[in-house]
Write a protein that holds these residues in place. Structure first.
Motif, PDB file in Angstrom:
ATOM      1  N   ASP A  44       0.809  -1.218   0.000  1.00 32.57           N
ATOM      2  CA  ASP A  44       0.000   0.000   0.000  1.00 32.57           C
ATOM      3  C   ASP A  44       0.845   1.272   0.000  1.00 32.57           C
ATOM      4  OD1 ASP A  44      -2.306  -1.573   0.122  1.00 32.57           O
ATOM      5  OD2 ASP A  44      -2.288  -1.610   2.313  1.00 32.57           O
ATOM      6  N   PHE A  45       2.145   1.144   0.199  1.00 32.91           N
ATOM      7  CA  PHE A  45       3.021   2.325   0.242  1.00 32.91           C
ATOM      8  C   PHE A  45       3.197   2.912  -1.149  1.00 32.91           C
ATOM      9  CE2 PHE A  45       4.347   0.727   4.375  1.00 32.91           C
ATOM     10  CZ  PHE A  45       4.702   1.886   5.069  1.00 32.91           C
ATOM     11  N   ASP A  46       3.282   4.248  -1.220  1.00 30.32           N
ATOM     12  CA  ASP A  46       3.696   4.868  -2.465  1.00 30.32           C
ATOM     13  C   ASP A  46       5.220   4.996  -2.450  1.00 30.32           C
ATOM     14  OD1 ASP A  46       4.269   7.017  -0.797  1.00 30.32           O
ATOM     15  OD2 ASP A  46       2.644   8.282  -1.533  1.00 30.32           O
ATOM     16  N   ALA A  47       5.780   5.503  -3.527  1.00 31.96           N
ATOM     17  CA  ALA A  47       7.238   5.570  -3.644  1.00 31.96           C
ATOM     18  C   ALA A  47       7.853   6.444  -2.559  1.00 31.96           C
ATOM     19  CB  ALA A  47       7.621   6.105  -5.027  1.00 31.96           C
ATOM     20  N   GLN A  48       7.243   7.590  -2.296  1.00 35.08           N
ATOM     21  CA  GLN A  48       7.786   8.496  -1.286  1.00 35.08           C
ATOM     22  C   GLN A  48       7.746   7.871   0.096  1.00 35.08           C
ATOM     23  OE1 GLN A  48       5.840  12.300  -1.028  1.00 35.08           O
ATOM     24  NE2 GLN A  48       7.268  13.097   0.494  1.00 35.08           N
ATOM     25  N   GLY A  49       6.674   7.153   0.402  1.00 35.61           N
ATOM     26  CA  GLY A  49       6.557   6.498   1.700  1.00 35.61           C
ATOM     27  C   GLY A  49       7.640   5.453   1.907  1.00 35.61           C
ATOM     28  N   LEU A  50       7.892   4.635   0.894  1.00 35.07           N
ATOM     29  CA  LEU A  50       8.941   3.615   0.991  1.00 35.07           C
ATOM     30  C   LEU A  50      10.305   4.263   1.206  1.00 35.07           C
ATOM     31  CD1 LEU A  50       7.879   1.188  -1.895  1.00 35.07           C
ATOM     32  CD2 LEU A  50       7.792   0.696   0.563  1.00 35.07           C
ATOM     33  N   ALA A  51      10.585   5.304   0.416  1.00 36.12           N
ATOM     34  CA  ALA A  51      11.879   5.985   0.532  1.00 36.12           C
ATOM     35  C   ALA A  51      12.036   6.643   1.897  1.00 36.12           C
ATOM     36  CB  ALA A  51      12.020   7.022  -0.580  1.00 36.12           C
ATOM     37  N   ASN A  52      10.974   7.244   2.413  1.00 36.67           N
ATOM     38  CA  ASN A  52      11.042   7.899   3.717  1.00 36.67           C
ATOM     39  C   ASN A  52      11.272   6.905   4.843  1.00 36.67           C
ATOM     40  OD1 ASN A  52      10.697  10.419   2.611  1.00 36.67           O
ATOM     41  ND2 ASN A  52       8.552  10.635   3.192  1.00 36.67           N
ATOM     42  N   VAL A  53      10.627   5.762   4.764  1.00 37.66           N
ATOM     43  CA  VAL A  53      10.834   4.727   5.782  1.00 37.66           C
ATOM     44  C   VAL A  53      12.287   4.265   5.762  1.00 37.66           C
ATOM     45  CG1 VAL A  53      10.314   2.329   6.402  1.00 37.66           C
ATOM     46  CG2 VAL A  53       8.447   3.918   5.894  1.00 37.66           C
ATOM     47  N   MET A  54      12.809   4.003   4.585  1.00 33.38           N
ATOM     48  CA  MET A  54      14.192   3.535   4.478  1.00 33.38           C
ATOM     49  C   MET A  54      15.178   4.586   4.971  1.00 33.38           C
ATOM     50  SD  MET A  54      14.485   1.302   1.041  1.00 33.38           S
ATOM     51  CE  MET A  54      16.148   0.987   1.535  1.00 33.38           C
ATOM     52  N   TRP A  55      14.946   5.844   4.571  1.00 35.30           N
ATOM     53  CA  TRP A  55      15.811   6.937   5.010  1.00 35.30           C
ATOM     54  C   TRP A  55      15.794   7.038   6.537  1.00 35.30           C
ATOM     55  CZ3 TRP A  55      14.933  11.361   7.845  1.00 35.30           C
ATOM     56  CH2 TRP A  55      15.947  12.325   7.838  1.00 35.30           C
ATOM     57  N   SER A  56      14.625   6.933   7.127  1.00 33.71           N
ATOM     58  CA  SER A  56      14.478   7.071   8.577  1.00 33.71           C
ATOM     59  C   SER A  56      15.233   5.985   9.327  1.00 33.71           C
ATOM     60  CB  SER A  56      12.991   7.030   8.953  1.00 33.71           C
ATOM     61  OG  SER A  56      12.266   8.053   8.288  1.00 33.71           O
ATOM     62  N   TYR A  57      15.089   4.753   8.877  1.00 31.51           N
ATOM     63  CA  TYR A  57      15.776   3.647   9.543  1.00 31.51           C
ATOM     64  C   TYR A  57      17.289   3.765   9.387  1.00 31.51           C
ATOM     65  CZ  TYR A  57      11.665   1.046  11.005  1.00 31.51           C
ATOM     66  OH  TYR A  57      10.514   0.655  11.669  1.00 31.51           O
ATOM     67  N   ALA A  58      17.721   4.227   8.215  1.00 30.59           N
ATOM     68  CA  ALA A  58      19.165   4.390   7.989  1.00 30.59           C
ATOM     69  C   ALA A  58      19.740   5.495   8.865  1.00 30.59           C
ATOM     70  CB  ALA A  58      19.429   4.683   6.515  1.00 30.59           C
ATOM     71  N   VAL A  59      19.014   6.608   8.986  1.00 31.27           N
ATOM     72  CA  VAL A  59      19.475   7.725   9.817  1.00 31.27           C
ATOM     73  C   VAL A  59      19.661   7.284  11.261  1.00 31.27           C
ATOM     74  CG1 VAL A  59      18.745   9.918  10.848  1.00 31.27           C
ATOM     75  CG2 VAL A  59      18.580   9.581   8.383  1.00 31.27           C
ATOM     76  N   LEU A  60      18.750   6.464  11.751  1.00 34.61           N
ATOM     77  CA  LEU A  60      18.810   5.989  13.133  1.00 34.61           C
ATOM     78  C   LEU A  60      19.727   4.774  13.295  1.00 34.61           C
ATOM     79  CD1 LEU A  60      15.055   6.369  14.133  1.00 34.61           C
ATOM     80  CD2 LEU A  60      16.974   7.780  14.911  1.00 34.61           C
ATOM     81  N   GLY A  61      20.240   4.257  12.176  1.00 36.54           N
ATOM     82  CA  GLY A  61      21.135   3.106  12.250  1.00 36.54           C
ATOM     83  C   GLY A  61      20.434   1.836  12.679  1.00 36.54           C
TER      84      GLY A  61
END
Length: 235
Positions: A68-85
């Motif tokens: 159900d995620f759009d492209a921006q949602g997927l990218a934001n989730v990945m970015w967030s997890y990467a930022v927090l390590g």
């Protein structure tokens, strides 16, 4: 989720309020839409608030709703997890096919492509990064990703470091060099060249103008050493 997003947007890390939001999110996460999940992850990452239970909870919910995620949602989730390590094997496993499917559907734009590449790069997930780049580089060129200096710098550096013959790799390298690398090297050399006079203030002003025009803030780790070698001037 919207409250957390608002505080993160304003860079207001109210710890007591965020603790309350955390408890609320965990208790109601099953009712969240994908945008709420992405916004919540982004908010906590933006404020640098690391909470293992929250990230695990969001990851599990995201996996259940991955289609159900759009492209921006997927990218934001990945970015967030990467930022927090924070690495979630289950989430990464689910995200890769979802991302590749949306690239095939032409739904991924410049920033989303760069964010996903950056996320798997900084977390060292080569298992997902390589198949992603095999598809993403061509799409990045298709949407003229080289018109965005920051996104192009990230993508060009990540691709060059792997140097695995990705489709479109040579064109990406060429575009990055012609649009950003060589003009920036030239600007630095002109700033340092004594033949242009001893007016330091003017030289710096000219350099700042070039940087602003190009939109380039750094060469990136793969191109930096070459850039410094190219900037060596013999008088």
């Amino acid at each position: 989720a919207n409250t957390a997003w608002a505080f993160a947007t304003l860079s207001l890390p109210d710890s007591d309020l965020m603790d309350e939001i955390l408890a609320e999110v965990i208790s109601k996460v099953n009712d969240f839409a994908t945008q709420n999940l992405a916004n919540t992850a982004w908010a906590f990452a933006k404020l640098g608030l690391w909470n293992e239970r929250l990230m695990e909870t969001l990851a599990q919910a995201a996996v259940r709703k991955i289609k159900d995620f759009d492209a921006q949602g997927l990218a934001n989730v990945m970015w967030s997890y990467a930022v927090l390590g924070f690495r979630s094997e289950r989430l990464n496993k689910a995200i890769l096919p979802a991302v590749l499917d949306k690239i095939d559907r032409r739904e991924f734009g410049i920033q989303e492509l760069a964010n996903v590449a950056w996320a798997w790069d900084v977390t060292g997930d080569e298992q997902r990064l390589f198949p992603f780049l095999q598809t993403a580089v061509g799409r990045f060129i298709e949407v003229e990703g080289f018109t965005d200096a920051a996104a192009c710098t990230d993508m060009a550096n990540i691709v060059r470091l792997r140097n695995a013959g990705f489709r479109g790799q040579d064109q990406l390298d060429r575009e990055f060099r012609n649009r950003f690398f060589w003009p920036m090297v030239k600007a630095f050399k002109e700033c340092a060249d004594p033949q242009h006079g001893e007016d330091l203030a003017q030289a710096v002003e000219d350099l700042e103008a070039a940087v602003k025009e190009l939109g380039l803030t750094n060469f990136g780790h793969a191109y930096a050493r070459e850039a410094f070698r190219r900037m060596v001037i013999t008088w």
